[in-house]
Design a protein around this motif. Structure first.
Motif, PDB file in Angstrom:
ATOM      1  N   ARG A  86       0.830  -1.206   0.000  1.00  0.00           N
ATOM      2  CA  ARG A  86       0.000   0.000   0.000  1.00  0.00           C
ATOM      3  C   ARG A  86       0.864   1.256   0.000  1.00  0.00           C
ATOM      4  O   ARG A  86       0.545   2.240  -0.655  1.00  0.00           O
ATOM      5  CB  ARG A  86      -0.911   0.002   1.228  1.00  0.00           C
ATOM      6  CG  ARG A  86      -1.996   1.029   1.163  1.00  0.00           C
ATOM      7  CD  ARG A  86      -2.958   0.960   2.334  1.00  0.00           C
ATOM      8  NE  ARG A  86      -3.214  -0.375   2.829  1.00  0.00           N
ATOM      9  CZ  ARG A  86      -3.021  -0.749   4.105  1.00  0.00           C
ATOM     10  NH1 ARG A  86      -2.563   0.110   4.989  1.00  0.00           N
ATOM     11  NH2 ARG A  86      -3.280  -1.978   4.490  1.00  0.00           N
ATOM     12  N   ASN A  87       1.973   1.232   0.718  1.00  0.00           N
ATOM     13  CA  ASN A  87       2.833   2.409   0.804  1.00  0.00           C
ATOM     14  C   ASN A  87       3.827   2.522  -0.346  1.00  0.00           C
ATOM     15  O   ASN A  87       4.094   3.622  -0.826  1.00  0.00           O
ATOM     16  CB  ASN A  87       3.594   2.405   2.130  1.00  0.00           C
ATOM     17  CG  ASN A  87       2.680   2.616   3.308  1.00  0.00           C
ATOM     18  OD1 ASN A  87       1.631   3.238   3.189  1.00  0.00           O
ATOM     19  ND2 ASN A  87       3.054   2.050   4.441  1.00  0.00           N
ATOM     20  N   ARG A  88       4.398   1.401  -0.768  1.00  0.00           N
ATOM     21  CA  ARG A  88       5.475   1.418  -1.767  1.00  0.00           C
ATOM     22  C   ARG A  88       5.032   1.020  -3.168  1.00  0.00           C
ATOM     23  O   ARG A  88       5.803   1.144  -4.106  1.00  0.00           O
ATOM     24  CB  ARG A  88       6.594   0.457  -1.336  1.00  0.00           C
ATOM     25  CG  ARG A  88       7.206   0.769  -0.008  1.00  0.00           C
ATOM     26  CD  ARG A  88       8.118   1.921  -0.106  1.00  0.00           C
ATOM     27  NE  ARG A  88       8.677   2.190   1.213  1.00  0.00           N
ATOM     28  CZ  ARG A  88       9.781   2.826   1.420  1.00  0.00           C
ATOM     29  NH1 ARG A  88      10.458   3.265   0.397  1.00  0.00           N
ATOM     30  NH2 ARG A  88      10.205   3.049   2.636  1.00  0.00           N
ATOM     31  N   LYS A  89       3.840   0.458  -3.325  1.00  0.00           N
ATOM     32  CA  LYS A  89       3.310  -0.020  -4.610  1.00  0.00           C
ATOM     33  C   LYS A  89       4.169  -1.118  -5.235  1.00  0.00           C
ATOM     34  O   LYS A  89       4.188  -1.277  -6.441  1.00  0.00           O
ATOM     35  CB  LYS A  89       3.161   1.128  -5.625  1.00  0.00           C
ATOM     36  CG  LYS A  89       2.324   2.287  -5.143  1.00  0.00           C
ATOM     37  CD  LYS A  89       0.880   1.897  -4.974  1.00  0.00           C
ATOM     38  CE  LYS A  89       0.032   3.102  -4.678  1.00  0.00           C
ATOM     39  NZ  LYS A  89      -0.490   3.125  -3.326  1.00  0.00           N
ATOM     40  N   SER A  90       4.856  -1.885  -4.411  1.00  0.00           N
ATOM     41  CA  SER A  90       5.677  -2.985  -4.898  1.00  0.00           C
ATOM     42  C   SER A  90       5.853  -4.005  -3.779  1.00  0.00           C
ATOM     43  O   SER A  90       5.899  -3.649  -2.602  1.00  0.00           O
ATOM     44  CB  SER A  90       7.042  -2.475  -5.344  1.00  0.00           C
ATOM     45  OG  SER A  90       7.866  -3.554  -5.689  1.00  0.00           O
ATOM     46  N   ARG A  92       8.443  -6.315  -4.174  1.00  0.00           N
ATOM     47  CA  ARG A  92       9.791  -6.832  -4.414  1.00  0.00           C
ATOM     48  C   ARG A  92      10.662  -6.572  -3.188  1.00  0.00           C
ATOM     49  O   ARG A  92      10.611  -5.502  -2.589  1.00  0.00           O
ATOM     50  CB  ARG A  92      10.391  -6.215  -5.658  1.00  0.00           C
ATOM     51  CG  ARG A  92       9.617  -6.618  -6.919  1.00  0.00           C
ATOM     52  CD  ARG A  92      10.217  -6.009  -8.138  1.00  0.00           C
ATOM     53  NE  ARG A  92      11.558  -6.517  -8.398  1.00  0.00           N
ATOM     54  CZ  ARG A  92      11.820  -7.540  -9.193  1.00  0.00           C
ATOM     55  NH1 ARG A  92      10.837  -8.162  -9.790  1.00  0.00           N
ATOM     56  NH2 ARG A  92      13.063  -7.937  -9.394  1.00  0.00           N
ATOM     57  N   ILE A  93      11.449  -7.551  -2.820  1.00  0.00           N
ATOM     58  CA  ILE A  93      12.244  -7.469  -1.596  1.00  0.00           C
ATOM     59  C   ILE A  93      13.326  -6.398  -1.714  1.00  0.00           C
ATOM     60  O   ILE A  93      13.551  -5.631  -0.784  1.00  0.00           O
ATOM     61  CB  ILE A  93      12.852  -8.847  -1.273  1.00  0.00           C
ATOM     62  CG1 ILE A  93      11.740  -9.817  -0.880  1.00  0.00           C
ATOM     63  CG2 ILE A  93      13.872  -8.745  -0.157  1.00  0.00           C
ATOM     64  CD1 ILE A  93      12.199 -11.223  -0.644  1.00  0.00           C
ATOM     65  N   ASN A  94      13.981  -6.301  -2.863  1.00  0.00           N
ATOM     66  CA  ASN A  94      15.083  -5.349  -2.996  1.00  0.00           C
ATOM     67  C   ASN A  94      14.604  -3.910  -3.119  1.00  0.00           C
ATOM     68  O   ASN A  94      15.386  -2.987  -2.999  1.00  0.00           O
ATOM     69  CB  ASN A  94      15.975  -5.718  -4.183  1.00  0.00           C
ATOM     70  CG  ASN A  94      15.199  -5.788  -5.475  1.00  0.00           C
ATOM     71  OD1 ASN A  94      13.989  -5.594  -5.501  1.00  0.00           O
ATOM     72  ND2 ASN A  94      15.909  -6.097  -6.548  1.00  0.00           N
ATOM     73  N   GLN A  95      13.324  -3.668  -3.357  1.00  0.00           N
ATOM     74  CA  GLN A  95      12.804  -2.306  -3.459  1.00  0.00           C
ATOM     75  C   GLN A  95      12.108  -1.836  -2.191  1.00  0.00           C
ATOM     76  O   GLN A  95      11.611  -0.731  -2.142  1.00  0.00           O
ATOM     77  CB  GLN A  95      11.803  -2.215  -4.617  1.00  0.00           C
ATOM     78  CG  GLN A  95      12.415  -2.399  -5.963  1.00  0.00           C
ATOM     79  CD  GLN A  95      11.359  -2.356  -7.055  1.00  0.00           C
ATOM     80  OE1 GLN A  95      10.182  -2.325  -6.779  1.00  0.00           O
ATOM     81  NE2 GLN A  95      11.833  -2.364  -8.291  1.00  0.00           N
ATOM     82  N   SER A  96      12.089  -2.646  -1.173  1.00  0.00           N
ATOM     83  CA  SER A  96      11.327  -2.279   0.030  1.00  0.00           C
ATOM     84  C   SER A  96      12.242  -1.992   1.215  1.00  0.00           C
ATOM     85  O   SER A  96      12.094  -2.569   2.275  1.00  0.00           O
ATOM     86  CB  SER A  96      10.348  -3.384   0.387  1.00  0.00           C
ATOM     87  OG  SER A  96      11.042  -4.548   0.708  1.00  0.00           O
ATOM     88  N   ASN A  97      13.204  -1.124   1.030  1.00  0.00           N
ATOM     89  CA  ASN A  97      14.057  -0.701   2.132  1.00  0.00           C
ATOM     90  C   ASN A  97      13.293   0.315   2.968  1.00  0.00           C
ATOM     91  O   ASN A  97      13.102   1.455   2.564  1.00  0.00           O
ATOM     92  CB  ASN A  97      15.367  -0.102   1.610  1.00  0.00           C
ATOM     93  CG  ASN A  97      16.348   0.122   2.713  1.00  0.00           C
ATOM     94  OD1 ASN A  97      16.064  -0.130   3.877  1.00  0.00           O
ATOM     95  ND2 ASN A  97      17.519   0.601   2.360  1.00  0.00           N
ATOM     96  N   LEU A  98      12.845  -0.102   4.129  1.00  0.00           N
ATOM     97  CA  LEU A  98      11.988   0.754   4.938  1.00  0.00           C
ATOM     98  C   LEU A  98      12.784   1.775   5.775  1.00  0.00           C
ATOM     99  O   LEU A  98      12.202   2.645   6.375  1.00  0.00           O
ATOM    100  CB  LEU A  98      11.135  -0.110   5.880  1.00  0.00           C
ATOM    101  CG  LEU A  98      10.157  -1.056   5.165  1.00  0.00           C
ATOM    102  CD1 LEU A  98       9.439  -1.915   6.176  1.00  0.00           C
ATOM    103  CD2 LEU A  98       9.185  -0.274   4.328  1.00  0.00           C
TER     104      LEU A  98
END
Length: 101
Positions: A86-90, A92-98
């Protein structure tokens, strides 16, 4: 069934789960591979419980606990993944650096 066949099936499930967990880029697929690993553990618990001590149900009870933990892990994991999506629109593990914001 023979013990070797069930252990080969369990080893195959475990290796598929570990390979998928290592190579997965999608969070949903990583959760599914983790479920495969837990199912392999359950299969081993029930097989060894039946093979070595069929009167006591220790392996069956352990597998019920693992199933409960897997259900809780799936529910919490999917809630986290849906929140990230909902927040990142993805997913994918490598694109979700919180930590970067």
């Amino acid at each position: 069934m023979m013990l070797e066949y069930i252990l080969v099936l369990s080893a195959y499930l475990l290796s598929m789960g570990i390979y998928g967990l290592i190579t997965s880029r999608n969070m949903i697929r990583a959760l599914m591979c983790l479920e495969l690993i837990l199912n392999a553990v359950n299969l081993n618990f029930i097989t060894f419980s039946d093979f070595f001590d069929s009167r006591q149900l220790k392996g069956d009870i352990f597998s019920i606990f693992v199933i409960g933990i897997a259900a809780a892990e799936a529910a919490i994991g999917l809630a986290i993944v849906s929140s990230i999506h909902r927040n990142r629109k993805s997913t994918r593990i490598n694109q979700s650096n919180l930590l970067n914001k």
